[in-house]
Design a protein around this motif. Sequence first.
Motif, mmCIF file in Angstrom:
data_model
loop_
_atom_site.group_PDB
_atom_site.id
_atom_site.type_symbol
_atom_site.label_atom_id
_atom_site.label_comp_id
_atom_site.label_asym_id
_atom_site.label_seq_id
_atom_site.Cartn_x
_atom_site.Cartn_y
_atom_site.Cartn_z
ATOM 1 N N HIS A 3 0.840 -1.194 0.000
ATOM 2 C CA HIS A 3 0.000 0.000 0.000
ATOM 3 C C HIS A 3 0.876 1.246 0.000
ATOM 4 C CE1 HIS A 3 -3.865 -1.952 0.493
ATOM 5 N NE2 HIS A 3 -3.353 -2.715 1.445
ATOM 6 N N ARG A 4 0.415 2.274 -0.715
ATOM 7 C CA ARG A 4 1.149 3.538 -0.809
ATOM 8 C C ARG A 4 0.466 4.573 0.081
ATOM 9 N NH1 ARG A 4 1.508 5.409 -6.682
ATOM 10 N NH2 ARG A 4 2.963 3.666 -6.743
ATOM 11 N N LYS A 46 -1.231 9.041 -6.528
ATOM 12 C CA LYS A 46 -2.416 8.213 -6.282
ATOM 13 C C LYS A 46 -2.249 7.295 -5.053
ATOM 14 C CE LYS A 46 -4.599 9.536 -10.085
ATOM 15 N NZ LYS A 46 -3.628 10.535 -10.559
ATOM 16 N N ASP A 48 -2.980 5.177 -1.536
ATOM 17 C CA ASP A 48 -4.104 4.366 -1.053
ATOM 18 C C ASP A 48 -4.718 4.957 0.205
ATOM 19 O OD1 ASP A 48 -3.837 2.183 -2.999
ATOM 20 O OD2 ASP A 48 -1.953 1.771 -1.966
ATOM 21 N N VAL A 74 -10.498 8.524 -1.296
ATOM 22 C CA VAL A 74 -9.329 7.913 -0.657
ATOM 23 C C VAL A 74 -9.413 8.093 0.858
ATOM 24 C CG1 VAL A 74 -7.932 10.009 -0.868
ATOM 25 C CG2 VAL A 74 -6.800 7.800 -0.677
ATOM 26 N N LEU A 117 -7.392 0.201 5.846
ATOM 27 C CA LEU A 117 -7.038 -0.510 4.618
ATOM 28 C C LEU A 117 -7.729 -1.871 4.540
ATOM 29 C CD1 LEU A 117 -3.231 0.335 4.409
ATOM 30 C CD2 LEU A 117 -5.080 1.307 3.022
ATOM 31 N N LEU A 120 -11.054 -1.725 3.075
ATOM 32 C CA LEU A 120 -11.075 -1.578 1.620
ATOM 33 C C LEU A 120 -10.735 -2.872 0.904
ATOM 34 C CD1 LEU A 120 -9.239 1.847 1.283
ATOM 35 C CD2 LEU A 120 -11.692 1.398 1.398
ATOM 36 N N THR A 121 -10.069 -3.816 1.598
ATOM 37 C CA THR A 121 -9.630 -5.063 0.986
ATOM 38 C C THR A 121 -10.067 -6.221 1.856
ATOM 39 O OG1 THR A 121 -7.666 -3.875 0.197
ATOM 40 C CG2 THR A 121 -7.654 -6.290 -0.002
#
Length: 233
Positions: A3-4, A46, A48, A74, A117, A120-121
């Motif tokens: 992840h960024r 961009k 995460d 985001v 996070l 989101l996943t």
Amino acid sequence: MAHRILIVDDEGHIREVIRVALRKAGMDVIEARDGKEALSRFAADKPDLIVLDIGMPEFDGLDVCREVRKTSDVPILFLSARDEEIDRVLGLEIGGDDYVTKPFSPRELVARVNVILRRLTPRNGEAKAASVLAQGGLSIDPEQHVASFAGTALKLTAIEFGILRAFLTRPTSVFNREQLMRAAYQLNIQVSDRTIDSHIRNIRAKLAAQNCDNVIETIHGVGFKLGRCEKEA
């Protein structure tokens, strides 16, 4: 793929502490020293998730959040000083997912980032078992992480999505604030009642914009329960 994360803070030593902690957790990190640089890095890289300091001079974190929310959902994790409770609540109301108070534990910050996070996943087994959850005109798809009302897509933060998922999973249950905290955050993280109340207000406002004023009912002295989720006549 890692992840960024975009770190935005005008204090170099704060960015360093966060950078070290996030990289140790296996994440890629990009940084910005002020609000305007943050918007440039956001557009170019961009990320995460954004870790965003509220109390920057001139173009502060609340300004950055407002600009980002014009084009993106985001996740945003705010950093705030202890005496900025009004700003923390406002930050959640304009689209922040969570906040960490300075001085903070790097371990707690990483935990909160992971919670967001993870929302989101979905985990592998969880994604296969998940199905569309619905009541009235409201529906959410946990696997795709999408929500809609009467066919219109809803823009929800990760925590708002988690709260609605909890309600839709147990549509007849009454939840107190502690239960909602556990459902939304999934880790042993303490957040204030006002934080949960801010998320509830945001959800109600987003559904009210779709002419639905009965998405979440308040059960006085107890907590909240899912409403009829229907458009007003």
